[in-house]
Design an enzyme around this catalytic site. Structure first.
Site, PDB file in Angstrom:
ATOM      1  N   LYS A  97      52.732  29.277  50.042  1.00 33.98           N
ATOM      2  CA  LYS A  97      52.237  30.652  50.117  1.00 33.98           C
ATOM      3  C   LYS A  97      53.400  31.565  50.474  1.00 33.98           C
ATOM      4  CE  LYS A  97      48.173  32.782  49.996  1.00 33.98           C
ATOM      5  NZ  LYS A  97      47.022  32.473  49.143  1.00 33.98           N
ATOM      6  N   GLY A 147      27.395  39.323  48.358  1.00 37.18           N
ATOM      7  CA  GLY A 147      28.611  39.901  47.767  1.00 37.18           C
ATOM      8  C   GLY A 147      28.547  39.832  46.256  1.00 37.18           C
ATOM      9  N   GLY A 170      30.868  41.295  44.140  1.00 30.74           N
ATOM     10  CA  GLY A 170      32.147  41.798  43.631  1.00 30.74           C
ATOM     11  C   GLY A 170      32.498  41.022  42.389  1.00 30.74           C
TER      12      GLY A 170
END
Ligand code: NAD
Length: 356
Positions: A80, A177, A179
């Site tokens: 990451k 949610g 989205g």
């Protein structure tokens, strides 16, 4: 922060700090484990209060990626990058090209992608300076429909585990949610003839979008989503929604959705769900569809091949549910055991030299 102590404890390989004075680029790349392949993980841009906070975040996120890739059956390790800065102020072509040059110095040990506050457009700049970036617009594109597709297969596997039958038809769902991923998931469930779907949202635009797109799907207020009498609760919004307050309200038999870090406290809430007889589909396994899709960019992108691999989330979850039963442990823990076991066994297979 005692970085080496932390790295030793959790088996980290590399932590790299980089800085570019002209653009203000300030970042940290972490490579957790490359036993299975190059470390892949997105670049997150965040206005961290302290350097230690950013360091701890990149360390944790990279480790999560190792398990996610391993459990997804990919030949990838975990890594990451975090960039410290205000997303409203720091972004520019030069900033992301600067990042690309640092990614290139790792010579393929780390591959980046978009993440929180970075976009495919930003990654196009990164791509001008490095070969080691995926999730590009002209290749695998938006990961969200693929993440939702993986969750759809994961829900089917979870139904099979609980009811002995994986058909969506006749079952009821509560989606938190709507989205990017929630919207696609609702679409897949409707296509498979779900009996009833409830959804909740806090964004007015998204509420209106779902009401218009799927009039048969019923809106409920955010606090009412947990106590609905449904088969499956699908968290597709925030993390930590399974906690002391919400778990006692659940009437569902399955918790399975796209959200990351659903369990507020992995041990405590993993066990609480287990004790209540509610099947929890481990987040990093069920939401790996997007990662599997970008992985296919490294092999020459083909949508059908990618979707075939995403469908394997079903079998992987069935294996994990079996481990959980045999080891009498909660499913999040079983998923980690599954991932660690794959890293260990594949590393052993690769120990001898074979010329290709
Ligand atoms: P998104 O931002 O597009 O959608 C999340 C939605 O949840 C938003 O519409 C937001 O308004 C809504 N929301 C936030 N708080 C809420 C609340 N309390 N009650 C109801 N609705 C609420 O994000 P997304 O890309 O769909 O991702 C959803 C989750 O899945 C996140 O946890 C993300 O980390 C995880 N995830 C996404 C992907 C991907 O490919 N997009 C991949 C892996 C994991």
């Amino acid at each position: 922060m005692k970085k080496f102590e932390y790295m030793e404890k959790h088996g980290y390989e590399q932590l790299v700090f980089f800085h570019d004075k002209t653009t203000g680029l300030k970042g940290i790349t972490c490579i957790h484990d490359t036993s299975l392949g190059p470390a892949l993980g997105g670049t997150r841009l965040w206005n961290y209060d302290t350097e230690d906070e950013a360091t701890l975040d990149v360390l944790r996120l990279a480790r999560g990626m190792t398990y996610k890739a391993a459990a997804a059956g990919l030949n990838l390790g975990g890594g990451k990058t975090v960039l410290i800065g205000d997303p409203e102020k720091v972004k520019s072509e030069a900033y992301f090209r600067g990042l690309g040059r640092y990614v290139q110095t790792l010579n393929g040990r780390y591959i980046t992608a978009e993440d929180v506050n970075t976009s495919t457009k930003d990654m196009d700049f990164v791509n001008m300076e490095t070969d080691y970036v995926v999730g590009l617009k002209h290749k695998s594109g938006n990961p969200s429909p693929f993440t939702a597709l993986g969750a759809f297969h994961g829900i089917r596997a979870s139904l099979k585990e609980v009811y002995g039958d994986d058909t969506i038809e006749g079952k009821t769902f509560a989606v938190q949610g709507a989205g990017q991923t929630g919207d696609f998931l609702i679409g897949y469930l409707l296509e498979a003839k779900a009996k009833k779907i409830y959804f909740t949202e806090i964004n007015e635009k998204h509420i209106a979008k779902i009401k218009e797109k799927y009039p048969e799907v019923e809106f409920v207020e955010p606090d009412d989503i947990y106590g609905l009498d449904v088969d499956v609760y699908a968290p597709c919004a925030l993390g930590a929604t399974m906690n002391d307050k919400t778990i006692p309200q659940l009437k569902c038999k399955i918790v399975a959705g796209t959200a990351n870090n659903v369990l507020d406290d992995e041990e405590k809430h993993g066990n609480m769900l287990k004790e209540r007889g509610i099947l929890y589909s481990p987040d990093f396994v069920i939401n790996a569809g997007g990662l599997i899709n970008v992985y296919h960019e490294l092999q020459g992108y083909n949508r059908q091949n990618s979707e075939n691999d995403i469908a394997k989330i079903y079998d992987r979850l069935m294996d994990i549910y079996k481990i959980a039963k045999e080891s009498d442990t909660h499913t999040q823990n079983a998923a980690k055991l599954f991932a660690k076991d794959r890293i260990k066994t594949i590393s052993t297979v690769r120990a001898n030299f074979v010329k290709r």
